[in-house]
Write a protein that holds these residues in place. Structure first.
Motif, mmCIF file in Angstrom:
data_model
loop_
_atom_site.group_PDB
_atom_site.id
_atom_site.type_symbol
_atom_site.label_atom_id
_atom_site.label_comp_id
_atom_site.label_asym_id
_atom_site.label_seq_id
_atom_site.Cartn_x
_atom_site.Cartn_y
_atom_site.Cartn_z
ATOM 1 N N LEU A 76 0.818 -1.208 0.000
ATOM 2 C CA LEU A 76 0.000 0.000 0.000
ATOM 3 C C LEU A 76 0.852 1.257 0.000
ATOM 4 O O LEU A 76 1.942 1.301 0.595
ATOM 5 N N LYS A 77 0.337 2.289 -0.680
ATOM 6 C CA LYS A 77 1.009 3.573 -0.813
ATOM 7 C C LYS A 77 0.129 4.663 -0.220
ATOM 8 O O LYS A 77 -1.104 4.512 -0.184
ATOM 9 N N PRO A 78 0.714 5.781 0.196
ATOM 10 C CA PRO A 78 -0.116 6.878 0.716
ATOM 11 C C PRO A 78 -1.199 7.316 -0.270
ATOM 12 O O PRO A 78 -2.299 7.693 0.153
ATOM 13 N N GLU A 79 -0.922 7.232 -1.558
ATOM 14 C CA GLU A 79 -1.923 7.639 -2.545
ATOM 15 C C GLU A 79 -3.085 6.656 -2.663
ATOM 16 O O GLU A 79 -4.049 6.924 -3.386
ATOM 17 N N ASP A 80 -3.020 5.526 -1.975
ATOM 18 C CA ASP A 80 -4.155 4.608 -1.917
ATOM 19 C C ASP A 80 -5.180 5.037 -0.852
ATOM 20 O O ASP A 80 -6.250 4.433 -0.748
ATOM 21 N N THR A 81 -4.844 6.045 -0.075
ATOM 22 C CA THR A 81 -5.755 6.531 0.957
ATOM 23 C C THR A 81 -7.046 7.036 0.342
ATOM 24 O O THR A 81 -7.034 7.894 -0.552
ATOM 25 N N ALA A 82 -8.168 6.488 0.796
ATOM 26 C CA ALA A 82 -9.477 6.842 0.242
ATOM 27 C C ALA A 82 -10.554 6.077 1.006
ATOM 28 O O ALA A 82 -10.256 5.195 1.809
ATOM 29 N N VAL A 83 -11.795 6.433 0.721
ATOM 30 C CA VAL A 83 -12.919 5.595 1.132
ATOM 31 C C VAL A 83 -13.165 4.592 0.006
ATOM 32 O O VAL A 83 -13.287 4.981 -1.158
ATOM 33 N N TYR A 84 -13.208 3.325 0.365
ATOM 34 C CA TYR A 84 -13.387 2.256 -0.609
ATOM 35 C C TYR A 84 -14.820 1.739 -0.537
ATOM 36 O O TYR A 84 -15.350 1.483 0.546
ATOM 37 N N TYR A 85 -15.424 1.572 -1.714
ATOM 38 C CA TYR A 85 -16.811 1.127 -1.828
ATOM 39 C C TYR A 85 -16.882 -0.146 -2.654
ATOM 40 O O TYR A 85 -16.208 -0.261 -3.689
ATOM 41 N N CYS A 86 -17.729 -1.078 -2.239
ATOM 42 C CA CYS A 86 -18.041 -2.190 -3.119
ATOM 43 C C CYS A 86 -19.340 -1.872 -3.854
ATOM 44 O O CYS A 86 -20.177 -1.103 -3.357
ATOM 45 N N ALA A 87 -19.475 -2.448 -5.036
ATOM 46 C CA ALA A 87 -20.631 -2.175 -5.884
ATOM 47 C C ALA A 87 -21.036 -3.442 -6.612
ATOM 48 O O ALA A 87 -20.202 -4.309 -6.883
ATOM 49 N N ALA A 88 -22.315 -3.524 -6.943
ATOM 50 C CA ALA A 88 -22.843 -4.701 -7.632
ATOM 51 C C ALA A 88 -23.884 -4.286 -8.647
ATOM 52 O O ALA A 88 -24.610 -3.294 -8.457
ATOM 53 N N ASP A 89 -23.966 -5.045 -9.716
ATOM 54 C CA ASP A 89 -24.993 -4.790 -10.724
ATOM 55 C C ASP A 89 -25.205 -6.052 -11.538
ATOM 56 O O ASP A 89 -24.246 -6.738 -11.893
ATOM 57 N N ARG A 90 -26.461 -6.332 -11.863
ATOM 58 C CA ARG A 90 -26.776 -7.512 -12.674
ATOM 59 C C ARG A 90 -26.395 -7.342 -14.133
ATOM 60 O O ARG A 90 -26.119 -8.315 -14.823
ATOM 61 N N ASN A 91 -26.396 -6.111 -14.614
ATOM 62 C CA ASN A 91 -26.328 -5.887 -16.054
ATOM 63 C C ASN A 91 -25.096 -5.127 -16.516
ATOM 64 O O ASN A 91 -25.016 -4.735 -17.684
#
Length: 124
Positions: free
Chosen positions: A84-99
């Motif tokens: 990991l690098k300092p520039e990886d700092t963020a809020v991480y979200y998972c997402a899903a979609d059928r299509n």
């Protein structure tokens, strides 16, 4: 109501590792295209990685360091983050979609369902 829930965020020093998990009590993840996105302060949400049946995609900035995977038996999506690098700092979200199509994986608007986000902080 569709619910995705991330866990595993935290603070780590540069060079360290974290694993994010995303699960759902309302969505069968194996039936969906799945993605991880991140958003740093003042920046747009960006695609980090995605997983479709038979393929995965990665942003150039994380290729070789991050691995996306899913465990269908546990109905869980993972993001293993190494080096990991300092520039990886963020809020991480998972997402899903059928299509969602593989060619659209970088676009947040291609995913209908989102988690609440998990903070990842990497210090130098």
């Amino acid at each position: 109501q569709v619910q995705l829930m991330e866990s595993g965020g935290g603070s780590v020093q540069a060079g360290g590792s974290l694993t994010l998990s995303c699960t759902s009590s309302t969505v069968t993840l194996r039936d969906h295209a799945l993605g991880w996105f991140r958003q740093a302060p003042g920046k747009e949400r960006e695609g980090v990685a995605s997983i479709f049946i038979g393929s995965t995609n990665y942003a150039d900035s994380v290729k070789g360091r991050f691995t996306i995977s899913r465990d269908n038996a546990k109905n869980t999506l993972y993001l293993q983050m190494n080096s990991l690098k300092p520039e990886d700092t963020a809020v991480y979200y998972c997402a899903a979609d059928r299509n969602c199509f593989s060619g659209s994986w970088r676009h947040p608007q291609a995913f209908a369902y989102w988690g609440q986000g998990a903070q990842v902080t990497v210090s130098s």
